[in-house]
Structure formats: structure tokens, C-alpha cells
Scaffold this active site. Sequence first.
Site, PDB file in Angstrom:
ATOM      1  CE  LYS A 186      34.222  50.232  33.408  1.00  0.00           C
ATOM      2  NZ  LYS A 186      33.041  51.109  33.484  1.00  0.00           N
ATOM      3  CG  ASP A 191      29.668  51.276  32.596  1.00  0.00           C
ATOM      4  OD1 ASP A 191      30.168  50.801  31.566  1.00  0.00           O
ATOM      5  OD2 ASP A 191      30.117  52.294  33.151  1.00  0.00           O
ATOM      6  CE1 TYR A 235      33.538  35.446  36.718  1.00  0.00           C
ATOM      7  CE2 TYR A 235      32.190  33.475  36.683  1.00  0.00           C
ATOM      8  CZ  TYR A 235      32.307  34.838  36.853  1.00  0.00           C
ATOM      9  OH  TYR A 235      31.193  35.575  37.154  1.00  0.00           O
ATOM     10  CG  ASP A 239      28.236  34.515  35.793  1.00  0.00           C
ATOM     11  OD1 ASP A 239      27.173  33.913  35.551  1.00  0.00           O
ATOM     12  OD2 ASP A 239      28.846  34.416  36.872  1.00  0.00           O
TER      13      ASP A 239
END
Length: 336
Positions: free
Chosen positions: A172, A205, A123, A229
Site C-alpha cells: 500500500k 485493495d 503485528y 493475514d
Amino acid sequence: MHNVVLIPGDGIGKEITKSVTKILDTAGAKINWIECKAGEGANDELGTPLPEETIAAVKEHRIALKGPLTTPVGAGFRSINVALRQQFNLYSNIRPARSLPNIDSPFQGVDLVLFRENTQGLYIGKEHWVDKEETHAESIAVVTREASEKIITAAFEYAKKRGRKKITLVHKANILKLTTGLFLEIGKEIAQNYPEIEFEDLIVDNMAMQMVMRPQQFDVIVTTNLFGDILSDLASGLVGGLGVTGAANIGDDAAMFEAVHGSAPDIAGKGLANPTALLFSALMMLEYLGEDRLAEKIRSAIYTVLQEHKKECTQDIGGEGNTESYTEAICKLLRD
Ligand code: NAD
């Protein structure tokens, strides 16, 4: 007396900040509200969406309660929310999600708090076209040791202070080995300083699935900007949506508390807005100011109104009332 900068903002902002300040004042909060402008209204009136006086007031008092601000899509000024977060380095975005009485939701017994790194990750706005034809775009994710240490330590310190038992770090690192791998590595290091708090890590995930299968297993969650987010909205969805979820943006020496929903132009000025989300943000602010007992007293009044005076509540949460009747029902309990 605490000085707090109050930014009503746009759309329903005026209505919900009026409700929230009335409830806090009725509960006996010793707050001197310093009203400042920002957003589309400020832009129309003063030619800037973030006037110097507002920045100066936040600089001086270091604490703000902010209603929603309208951000035009496409052209126009960039997000004021992002500007305020960057200007004051509010690196922790904290979003609790707790089941509420008598609110329609598929889950009960959810009580988690999500810490999202607020200043970096994907971001930071470092995007560019690779080719002249604009068929190939790239975006850069940034993760630094310093910022990761700050947000992860903030999550552990929060857990320690509030008697929370477990931290789940979401990443991740199997694919994004450097960026989220670094975040995970720092999490493991910091966890060693808090042996009394259980530490686990989950790949994002899997986390998304676990949160909708059995959200009750989570306590405090910490993650990078993009994952945070998405998962923080997911968390809100578990307990009734953005209309009933508060949020805080906290840095080392400044804090801004805000509702996570937008300015709801479709119902602005009609007296229908639900102030609960901003109210929960204001309770986080009271806790930040050390006024935990006062926050608990107001929380208990909100729960009682949801449970026993549903008719007085706003229509978006199944009531038959409006902003005023809901506010008054809470204030009545606080006065009694
Ligand atoms: P929104 O959250 O304003 O509205 C979505 C729907 O939820 C609408 O039907 C609205 O009536 C309803 N709603 C939202 N808050 C409510 C409340 N407190 N009580 C009752 N109903 C409520 O989202 P949007 O329509 O996508 O955005 C409108 C504007 O708000 C846009 O300019 C957007 O950029 C801005 N926005 C600001 C923030 C912020 O300041 N933090 C966050 C999101 C959107």
C-alpha cells in the site's frame, strides 16, 4: 530417518494428528515422531501452555508438525503460535491455495502460494493509549530491510525451485510510503536477480478485488504481515476454506507446519474432524525434508479419494464418513 516434533495440541488436534501420522507412516515416510505437549491441555496438566521440554525438542530437532491450540479469549496466556514463531524466528508464513477435485468452491484452476512476512508489520504488539481516558489508541508498524529481504528472497527462491513463473508483491505504498514503500523498493531490487521470473506489484485493495475476480492469474504472492493475514484466508476461501488448506512457518534453521483452522471444540472427540488441512501441511513438511516424491504420492491419493470415494470423506466437505473412514480410504490407496 527424520526426527519431527509432533504437537497434537487441543480439541480435534489428537484426532487429526493421529490420522496424518498414520497416512505418512503408511506411505513409507521415514519419520521418528517425537510427541510433545503445548496449548490448553499442557497448561491444565503442567501449568504452562508451552513447556520447556517442547521448546527444547523444537530447538534440538528444528522441525515440528503442530495441531491447533486453543487460545483463551481475553485473559489467560498469549498465543502459543505467535510465541513459537517468534522464538524460532519463523519469518515466512507460506500458504498454498490450490483447487481440489470435487470440493465445493466458486473457482477452478486456482494454484497460488502466498508468502506472508510473519514477524513484523503491525503485528509486533507495539500499541499504547495516547490519553489517560483511553479514547485515543496508537499502533506502530515496523518494516525493516533485513526482514523484507528475507521474506522476498524466500518467495523468489521458492518460485525458482518449483518452476513458478511470476511473483506478485502486494503493498500500500501509495499511502504507507515508508513502511510498505520500503517493502516494495526491496522487492524491485531483488527481482533484478531473478530475470527468469516475472515480477509485478499490486496495491492491496486492487489485489483483493483481483483475487476474487480472477485468482487464476496469480502464481506466487509476497506481502507484509497484516495484508498477508487477510489475503491468505481469502486465498483459502477460493479453494474450499480453512479445512482444506495447509500452512508452513519457516525460518533460516527451523520450520513448523500447522493446520490453519482452530481446535474445533464443537466436534472434538466425536471422530468427525477433517484431517486434510494438517495433511497438506505435512506434505509441505515432506517437501521441506526433500521427500517430494512421497509428498506427490500422498497428494495423488488424497485427490483420488476426493474424486472417487467422496462417501468416505468427512461431512464438512460433503462426505458421509468420518476421520477414520477418510484416513483409511487414503491409506488403502497408498497400500495398493
Ligand atoms: P475453529 O477453526 O476451531 O472452528 C470453526 C468451525 O470450523 C467450527 O464449526 C469447527 O467445527 C469447524 N472446523 C474447524 N476445523 C475443522 C476440521 N478440521 N474438520 C471439520 N470441521 C472443522 O475456530 P474457532 O471456533 O474460532 O476457534 C476454536 C479455538 O481454536 C480457539 O481457542 C482459537 O483461539 C483456536 N485457534 C487456533 C488456531 C491455531 O492453533 N492455528 C487457529 C485458529 C483458532
